[in-house]
Design a protein around this motif. Sequence first.
Motif, PDB file in Angstrom:
ATOM      1  N   ALA A 191      -9.467  11.440   0.461  1.00  0.00           N
ATOM      2  CA  ALA A 191      -8.173  11.472   1.148  1.00  0.00           C
ATOM      3  C   ALA A 191      -7.898  12.870   1.707  1.00  0.00           C
ATOM      4  N   THR A 192      -8.318  13.896   0.967  1.00  0.00           N
ATOM      5  CA  THR A 192      -8.107  15.264   1.435  1.00  0.00           C
ATOM      6  C   THR A 192      -8.877  15.513   2.725  1.00  0.00           C
ATOM      7  N   ARG A 193     -10.120  15.042   2.732  1.00  0.00           N
ATOM      8  CA  ARG A 193     -10.920  15.238   3.940  1.00  0.00           C
ATOM      9  C   ARG A 193     -10.331  14.479   5.123  1.00  0.00           C
ATOM     10  N   ALA A 195      -7.148  13.747   5.494  1.00  0.00           N
ATOM     11  CA  ALA A 195      -5.909  14.423   5.900  1.00  0.00           C
ATOM     12  C   ALA A 195      -6.221  15.610   6.806  1.00  0.00           C
ATOM     13  N   MET A 196      -7.217  16.389   6.430  1.00  0.00           N
ATOM     14  CA  MET A 196      -7.532  17.566   7.234  1.00  0.00           C
ATOM     15  C   MET A 196      -8.069  17.152   8.605  1.00  0.00           C
ATOM     16  N   ASP A 197      -8.892  16.112   8.606  1.00  0.00           N
ATOM     17  CA  ASP A 197      -9.445  15.599   9.850  1.00  0.00           C
ATOM     18  C   ASP A 197      -8.325  15.200  10.814  1.00  0.00           C
ATOM     19  N   ALA A 220     -14.074  27.845   5.374  1.00  0.00           N
ATOM     20  CA  ALA A 220     -13.386  29.141   5.383  1.00  0.00           C
ATOM     21  C   ALA A 220     -11.988  29.017   4.771  1.00  0.00           C
ATOM     22  N   LEU A 221     -11.251  27.991   5.192  1.00  0.00           N
ATOM     23  CA  LEU A 221      -9.884  27.833   4.678  1.00  0.00           C
ATOM     24  C   LEU A 221      -9.883  27.535   3.179  1.00  0.00           C
ATOM     25  N   ASN A 222     -10.812  26.700   2.760  1.00  0.00           N
ATOM     26  CA  ASN A 222     -10.868  26.381   1.336  1.00  0.00           C
ATOM     27  C   ASN A 222     -11.218  27.615   0.511  1.00  0.00           C
ATOM     28  N   THR A 223     -12.127  28.442   1.027  1.00  0.00           N
ATOM     29  CA  THR A 223     -12.488  29.653   0.287  1.00  0.00           C
ATOM     30  C   THR A 223     -11.283  30.588   0.183  1.00  0.00           C
ATOM     31  N   PHE A 327      -0.243  24.085   9.473  1.00  0.00           N
ATOM     32  CA  PHE A 327      -0.258  22.624   9.483  1.00  0.00           C
ATOM     33  C   PHE A 327      -1.288  22.122   8.473  1.00  0.00           C
ATOM     34  N   ILE A 328      -2.438  22.776   8.464  1.00  0.00           N
ATOM     35  CA  ILE A 328      -3.480  22.349   7.526  1.00  0.00           C
ATOM     36  C   ILE A 328      -3.017  22.597   6.091  1.00  0.00           C
ATOM     37  N   PHE A 329      -2.469  23.770   5.873  1.00  0.00           N
ATOM     38  CA  PHE A 329      -2.039  24.128   4.525  1.00  0.00           C
ATOM     39  C   PHE A 329      -0.912  23.219   4.027  1.00  0.00           C
ATOM     40  N   ALA A 330       0.066  22.959   4.923  1.00  0.00           N
ATOM     41  CA  ALA A 330       1.227  22.154   4.508  1.00  0.00           C
ATOM     42  C   ALA A 330       0.891  20.673   4.445  1.00  0.00           C
ATOM     43  N   GLY A 331      -0.082  20.238   5.252  1.00  0.00           N
ATOM     44  CA  GLY A 331      -0.324  18.811   5.374  1.00  0.00           C
ATOM     45  C   GLY A 331      -1.499  18.282   4.570  1.00  0.00           C
ATOM     46  N   ASN A 332      -2.428  19.166   4.236  1.00  0.00           N
ATOM     47  CA  ASN A 332      -3.670  18.756   3.572  1.00  0.00           C
ATOM     48  C   ASN A 332      -3.411  18.097   2.219  1.00  0.00           C
ATOM     49  N   ASP A 333      -2.884  18.844   1.298  1.00  0.00           N
ATOM     50  CA  ASP A 333      -2.684  18.301  -0.049  1.00  0.00           C
ATOM     51  C   ASP A 333      -1.600  17.233  -0.089  1.00  0.00           C
ATOM     52  N   SER A 334      -0.493  17.494   0.616  1.00  0.00           N
ATOM     53  CA  SER A 334       0.642  16.572   0.521  1.00  0.00           C
ATOM     54  C   SER A 334       0.273  15.192   1.064  1.00  0.00           C
ATOM     55  N   SER A 545      -0.581  20.087 -11.493  1.00  0.00           N
ATOM     56  CA  SER A 545       0.032  21.296 -10.942  1.00  0.00           C
ATOM     57  C   SER A 545      -0.698  21.788  -9.702  1.00  0.00           C
ATOM     58  N   ARG A 546      -1.768  21.124  -9.287  1.00  0.00           N
ATOM     59  CA  ARG A 546      -2.428  21.563  -8.050  1.00  0.00           C
ATOM     60  C   ARG A 546      -1.471  21.390  -6.880  1.00  0.00           C
ATOM     61  N   ALA A 547      -1.600  22.285  -5.892  1.00  0.00           N
ATOM     62  CA  ALA A 547      -0.719  22.212  -4.720  1.00  0.00           C
ATOM     63  C   ALA A 547      -0.658  20.778  -4.241  1.00  0.00           C
ATOM     64  N   ALA A 549       0.699  18.383  -5.877  1.00  0.00           N
ATOM     65  CA  ALA A 549       0.831  17.512  -7.052  1.00  0.00           C
ATOM     66  C   ALA A 549      -0.163  16.345  -7.041  1.00  0.00           C
ATOM     67  N   HIS A 550      -1.431  16.672  -6.825  1.00  0.00           N
ATOM     68  CA  HIS A 550      -2.494  15.657  -6.814  1.00  0.00           C
ATOM     69  C   HIS A 550      -2.524  14.850  -8.105  1.00  0.00           C
ATOM     70  N   ALA A 551      -2.953  13.591  -7.997  1.00  0.00           N
ATOM     71  CA  ALA A 551      -3.097  12.757  -9.188  1.00  0.00           C
ATOM     72  C   ALA A 551      -4.200  13.335 -10.091  1.00  0.00           C
TER      73      ALA A 551
HETATM   74  C1  LIG Z   1      -7.103  20.917   0.782  1.00  0.00           C
HETATM   75  O1  LIG Z   1      -6.901  20.241  -0.452  1.00  0.00           O
HETATM   76  C2  LIG Z   1      -7.979  20.292  -1.343  1.00  0.00           C
HETATM   77  C3  LIG Z   1      -7.627  19.458  -2.536  1.00  0.00           C
HETATM   78  O2  LIG Z   1      -6.562  20.020  -3.235  1.00  0.00           O
HETATM   79  C4  LIG Z   1      -8.286  21.729  -1.722  1.00  0.00           C
HETATM   80  O3  LIG Z   1      -9.408  21.785  -2.571  1.00  0.00           O
HETATM   81  C5  LIG Z   1      -8.553  22.514  -0.459  1.00  0.00           C
HETATM   82  O4  LIG Z   1      -8.736  23.865  -0.794  1.00  0.00           O
HETATM   83  C6  LIG Z   1      -7.402  22.382   0.507  1.00  0.00           C
HETATM   84  N1  LIG Z   1      -7.720  23.084   1.719  1.00  0.00           N
HETATM   85  C7  LIG Z   1      -6.844  23.634   2.531  1.00  0.00           C
HETATM   86  C8  LIG Z   1      -7.358  24.390   3.691  1.00  0.00           C
HETATM   87  O5  LIG Z   1      -5.648  23.540   2.351  1.00  0.00           O
END
Ligand SMILES: *[C@@H]1O[C@H](CO)[C@@H](O)[C@H](O)[C@H]1NC(C)=O
Length: 569
Positions: A191-193, A195-197, A220-223, A327-334, A545-547, A549-551
């Motif tokens: 789902a995360t992938r 969302a980012m897509d 890069a963003l994940n790192t 947008f990626i940061f705010a929208g990815n996890d949520s 507690s992950r950004a 609030a992932h299951a």
């Molecule tokens: C997107 O969410 C995943 C899962 O929490 C996280 O591992 C990843 O770092 C996040 N990436 C960005 C760019 O927000």
Amino acid sequence: MALSRLFITIGTPIISAVIYVLSIGYRHRLRISRLRKQGVAMPAGWSWWFGHLRVLDEKLSRLPPDANVYMAMEDLVSDHAATEVFLMDYWPVFQPVLMIFGPELAVQASIRHDLPKPHDQQESFRPVVGGPSLITMNNEQWRMWRSLLSPGFSASHMLSLVPTIVDAIDVFCERLRKHVGGGVFSLDDMATRLAMDVITRTTLDTDLDNQRSEHKLSHALNTILNWHSFWDPRILLNPLRIPVQWYYGRVTALFIRQELQKRFEEMKTDRATIGGTLGRARKAKSVIALALEEYITMKHETNKEAFDSMELDKDFAQIAANQIRLFIFAGNDSTATTIVYTYHMLFQHPSVLAKVREEHDAIFGRGPDAGDRLRDNPVLINLCRYTLAVVKETLRLYPPASSIREGLTGVSLTDREGNVIPTEHLNATIMHRYVHVNKRIWPRPMEFLPERWLVEPGHELHPPSGGYRPFELGPRNCIGQTLVLNELRIALIMTVREFSIRPAYDEWDAMKLANESLYGKLLRQLGLRKSHCKTVLGERAYQTSRAGAHAADGYPCRVSLLKAEAHCC
Ligand SMILES: *[C@@H]1O[C@H](CO)[C@@H](O)[C@H](O)[C@H]1NC(C)=O
Ligand code: HEM
Ligand SMILES: *[C@@H]1O[C@H](CO)[C@@H](O)[C@H](O)[C@H]1NC(C)=O
Ligand SMILES: *[C@@H]1O[C@H](CO)[C@@H](O)[C@H](O)[C@H]1NC(C)=O
């Protein structure tokens, strides 16, 4: 002699430092103690040494170690039902925060006083988004960017991007098919992938193909995020943090700038071929392309010569790149979390799932081409009213975000008992989860009832005003909400007719236990390692507690194909 001089030279500054810290601490607690005397509600157990840190710690210790901190507030929320707000004093770990869970107080903070975003938030977001961005901007700068970006996120423009989202969900389905008959996998990861897509395709018009393999931008963003923390000293003090974030920040900035440059060139070509004012494109434009057009219109006369020789504006490009990162940061996890919990709710409520399938069959027929139907006729998503109700009800029970605002000198909030709470030097947070299950305003608050989103005003189930705010209400609400609600509906339309997804926590837990080292087993048998509780309020897929609030545990699950016979009869 020498020794005592040494003691004085070293000792004096240390003692002064200790006195200094103690006096700051004393002044801080004195202020909280005064607020308490003025009637500001706060949990029992506050102390001059620890504030509420021990209260929080005690509540947290009853939960799984990775559970969301909000889950620890359950008792405190019931204790303060009369005021619908309480103050938590976390100093010196965090600043003290007003915890709000009543709609009227939430409206005071977010709409009536429109309290600003914390003044130093921009700095803590900088490594993540590169500089000023919509979520941390205030005043004039915020107003300008919000109005540049709004047209791209509008309901009508988002409808034109439905085909783009369908493309991304095609890939999601393709990946689900690969898991059919296979082992347990993490739905959260998929789902995360997705969302980012969807975010990069719709906001930047760039297909990262990130669902199939990690793209360099997302790497890069994940790192950067792995090296980011708003508070953890182990990360904040690591000497590698700054160079690593700098390097990947550059990779990100360069990539997004190149993409923006491409969009700019495309705009020029479009305009040259069509002529006249800023041209209509053949394909739906990305959010950022629309913002760029707005910006150019705002800055320049739209005469052709000037436009042809125009360069991509540096100031625009710089901040636009931050906005994309945001947008990626705010929208990815949520978004990812919402996708996961929606499937979870459907699994737990088979009769709801059956109704969702019925609705889709009625609108799209039973064939496999629902995606194509959507591409040809995006407005069909608006007919899926029950599906939308399911998504809204999921966001009520599992809101992935909450709001934080900074208090202002001279601005007070008034609680339900009439106590006046000065907000100076305080933050206020609106706990969406607890507004959404507030017994005073919500009938049958803990039940999953999509019907409440379909009844007329006046019906007993009709949602209370100000009581539903997963995307926040007021001027600083979520700009991406239509995108999210469209994406969720399209995902459901395209998947529930083909797949059946079920959680596999039992298998997952058994596997984890089997994987435990001999040493770990020994400790457990000797009673030296305790087994943590694995549920919150009886729910194994609790919010962590992950950004976002992932299951828990990334939602291990299995997927099977829906049997054609079972579906049709
Ligand atoms: C997107 O969410 C995943 C899962 O929490 C996280 O591992 C990843 O770092 C996040 N990436 C960005 C760019 O927000
Ligand atoms: C289920 C998914 C999402 C939820 C629940 C959500 C929730 C929220 C909330 C609660 C806020 C207000 C924060 C505050 O008051 O402090 C917010 C702001 C924001 N969100 Fe979302 N969001 C989601 C997805 C997205 C997506 C996909 C995007 C972009 C593509 C996005 C972009 C933003 C932006 C830019 C802001 C700041 C708006 C401003 O201050 O003007 N969000 N979101
Ligand atoms: C509010 O919270 C932020 C962290 O999000 C912090 O940096 C800021 O100092 C706080 N402000 C006050 C007045 O407590
Ligand atoms: C257990 O170990 C296997 C093999 O090392 C690994 O593939 C699997 O992911 C592990 N499972 C868990 C739940 O840790």
